[in-house]
Design an enzyme around this catalytic site. Structure first.
Site, PDB file in Angstrom:
ATOM      1  N   LYS A  88       0.967  -1.233   0.024  1.00  0.00           N
ATOM      2  CA  LYS A  88      -0.077  -0.106   0.084  1.00  0.00           C
ATOM      3  C   LYS A  88       0.792   1.125  -0.075  1.00  0.00           C
ATOM      4  O   LYS A  88       0.744   2.257  -0.879  1.00  0.00           O
ATOM      5  CB  LYS A  88      -0.853   0.086   1.163  1.00  0.00           C
ATOM      6  CG  LYS A  88      -1.806  -1.182   1.090  1.00  0.00           C
ATOM      7  CD  LYS A  88      -2.785  -1.376   2.436  1.00  0.00           C
ATOM      8  CE  LYS A  88      -3.798  -2.739   1.733  1.00  0.00           C
ATOM      9  NZ  LYS A  88      -4.473  -3.181   3.317  1.00  0.00           N
ATOM     10  N   ASP A 138     -11.424   2.251   3.761  1.00  0.00           N
ATOM     11  CA  ASP A 138     -11.568   0.828   3.855  1.00  0.00           C
ATOM     12  C   ASP A 138     -13.032   0.536   3.545  1.00  0.00           C
ATOM     13  O   ASP A 138     -13.332  -0.465   3.146  1.00  0.00           O
ATOM     14  CB  ASP A 138     -11.230   0.172   4.981  1.00  0.00           C
ATOM     15  CG  ASP A 138     -10.004  -0.842   4.726  1.00  0.00           C
ATOM     16  OD1 ASP A 138      -9.611  -1.164   3.684  1.00  0.00           O
ATOM     17  OD2 ASP A 138      -9.276  -0.701   5.643  1.00  0.00           O
ATOM     18  N   GLN A 176      -4.875  -1.711   9.598  1.00  0.00           N
ATOM     19  CA  GLN A 176      -4.705  -2.951   9.002  1.00  0.00           C
ATOM     20  C   GLN A 176      -5.325  -3.845   9.856  1.00  0.00           C
ATOM     21  O   GLN A 176      -5.031  -4.273  11.014  1.00  0.00           O
ATOM     22  CB  GLN A 176      -3.219  -3.388   8.486  1.00  0.00           C
ATOM     23  CG  GLN A 176      -2.814  -4.635   7.981  1.00  0.00           C
ATOM     24  CD  GLN A 176      -3.712  -4.523   6.529  1.00  0.00           C
ATOM     25  OE1 GLN A 176      -3.536  -3.553   5.791  1.00  0.00           O
ATOM     26  NE2 GLN A 176      -3.774  -5.753   6.026  1.00  0.00           N
TER      27      GLN A 176
HETATM   28  N1  GUN Z   1      -6.717  -7.091   5.907  1.00  0.00           N
HETATM   29  C1  GUN Z   1      -6.863  -7.980   4.983  1.00  0.00           C
HETATM   30  N2  GUN Z   1      -7.477  -7.162   4.014  1.00  0.00           N
HETATM   31  C2  GUN Z   1      -7.648  -5.958   4.336  1.00  0.00           C
HETATM   32  C3  GUN Z   1      -8.300  -4.581   3.843  1.00  0.00           C
HETATM   33  O1  GUN Z   1      -8.738  -4.723   2.737  1.00  0.00           O
HETATM   34  N3  GUN Z   1      -8.048  -3.902   4.583  1.00  0.00           N
HETATM   35  C4  GUN Z   1      -7.657  -3.689   6.043  1.00  0.00           C
HETATM   36  N4  GUN Z   1      -7.876  -2.532   6.773  1.00  0.00           N
HETATM   37  N5  GUN Z   1      -7.296  -4.834   6.380  1.00  0.00           N
HETATM   38  C5  GUN Z   1      -7.207  -6.026   5.850  1.00  0.00           C
END
Ligand code: GUN
Length: 296
Positions: free
Chosen positions: A57, A124, A101
């Site tokens: 990211k 998200d 996350q």
């Molecule tokens: N963990 C696995 N996929 C994601 C996601 O798309 N966003 C977040 N915040 N955590 C994750």
């Protein structure tokens, strides 16, 4: 049997194209408003796959000119520390998007922490306010993987209107929001949606009736050829990790790709299918948030 070989839906290519477009937009917005869009990424503990996702990211932000702000907390820190961090980010004018996350380490209340993020910065799309808006068909942040699946279908001109889409998996992150998105009466939508899960009876009968089959339950190679209608479009959201006898680590999808690809009309590979789309959509949501906040 499908007579023509399946189209391999190249998420890397579509994602790169989106990122290129976003990069131009970010450059224009940055010069117009005197600051770049900003994404804060919060990682708690040292969960290996999460470290990898967070790294990707950050790299995507750098590649298109989004400012990324990293926050790391130890797994043994208090929930109150995370609350303070999120509150500070909610108030920080440089931050347009906050990504916490998941999963969080044991001892952290994930729902409570997600709800602590301002819905206006929830890129998200996990906050109940944004999930509710999605269900109602209102404008909101759509969670990145479901959004990425829809953009990938659109990029390959695969119509969903009127089609039977079967989603296997009912997670809050993928299955449920994807069902809401495909059901809505908007641009990407108007599908007939069935959501199946581990308790569904006669699962293969249901998956065989899918025009578009979306595997999102996190069970490696679960979808076999006899569960797929010849000519169906198959989207694989699975990303399980497997260690080969030689020690190499590989990603495995929820679809038995080698068996299913010969009968599908289009299919996403793992890796290189849905995964890269998720990141592009996170960048897109961050730019959208910036524009909303700046009144652009
Ligand atoms: N963990 C696995 N996929 C994601 C996601 O798309 N966003 C977040 N915040 N955590 C994750």
């Amino acid at each position: 049997m499908s007579l023509t070989p399946a189209t391999i839906m190249d998420g890397r290519k579509v994602s790169s194209e989106r990122l290129l477009e976003l990069g131009y937009e970010v450059a224009l917005l940055t010069s117009q408003f005197g600051r770049a869009p900003g994404l804060a990424v919060v990682l708690v503990g040292d969960h290996g796959p999460s470290e990898a996702y967070v790294g990707m990211k950050k790299k995507a932000c750098e590649s298109i000119g989004i400012a990324s702000f990293d926050y790391r907390l130890r797994a043994d820190q208090d929930e109150a520390d995370l609350v303070s961090c999120l509150d500070a980010l909610n108030a920080d004018p440089r931050v347009d998007g906050i990504l916490l996350q998941l999963p969080l380490p044991n001892g952290f209340d994930e729902d409570k922490m997600v709800q602590r993020i301002s819905p206006d910065k929830d890129v998200d799309g996990f906050h109940p306010m944004n999930v509710g808006k999605l269900l109602l068909g209102l404008e909101t942040f759509v969670s990145c993987t479901p959004y990425g699946v829809c953009v990938l279908l659109e990029a390959y001109n695969i119509p969903v209107e009127g089609k039977h889409v079967v989603i296997v998996g009912r997670s809050n992150i993928v299955g449920k929001p994807l069902a809401a998105l495909l059901l809505q009466k908007q641009k990407i939508g108007n599908a007939t949606v069935t959501v199946c899960h581990s308790k569904s009876e006669n699962l293969a009968d249901i998956t065989q009736s899918a025009d578009i089959l979306i595997a999102a339950m996190g069970v490696p190679r679960f979808i076999k050829a006899d569960m797929v209608k010849p000519g169906a479009v198959v989207i694989d959201v699975g990303t399980s990790r497997e260690v080969l006898p030689d020690g190499r680590k590989i990603l495995i999808g929820d679809v038995d790709y080698d068996a299913v690809a010969p009968i599908a009309s289009a299919i996403t590979p793992v890796p290189g299918g849905v995964g890269p789309m998720t990141i592009a959509m996170l960048m897109s949501n961050t730019v959208t948030s910036f524009k909303r906040r700046m009144g652009a």
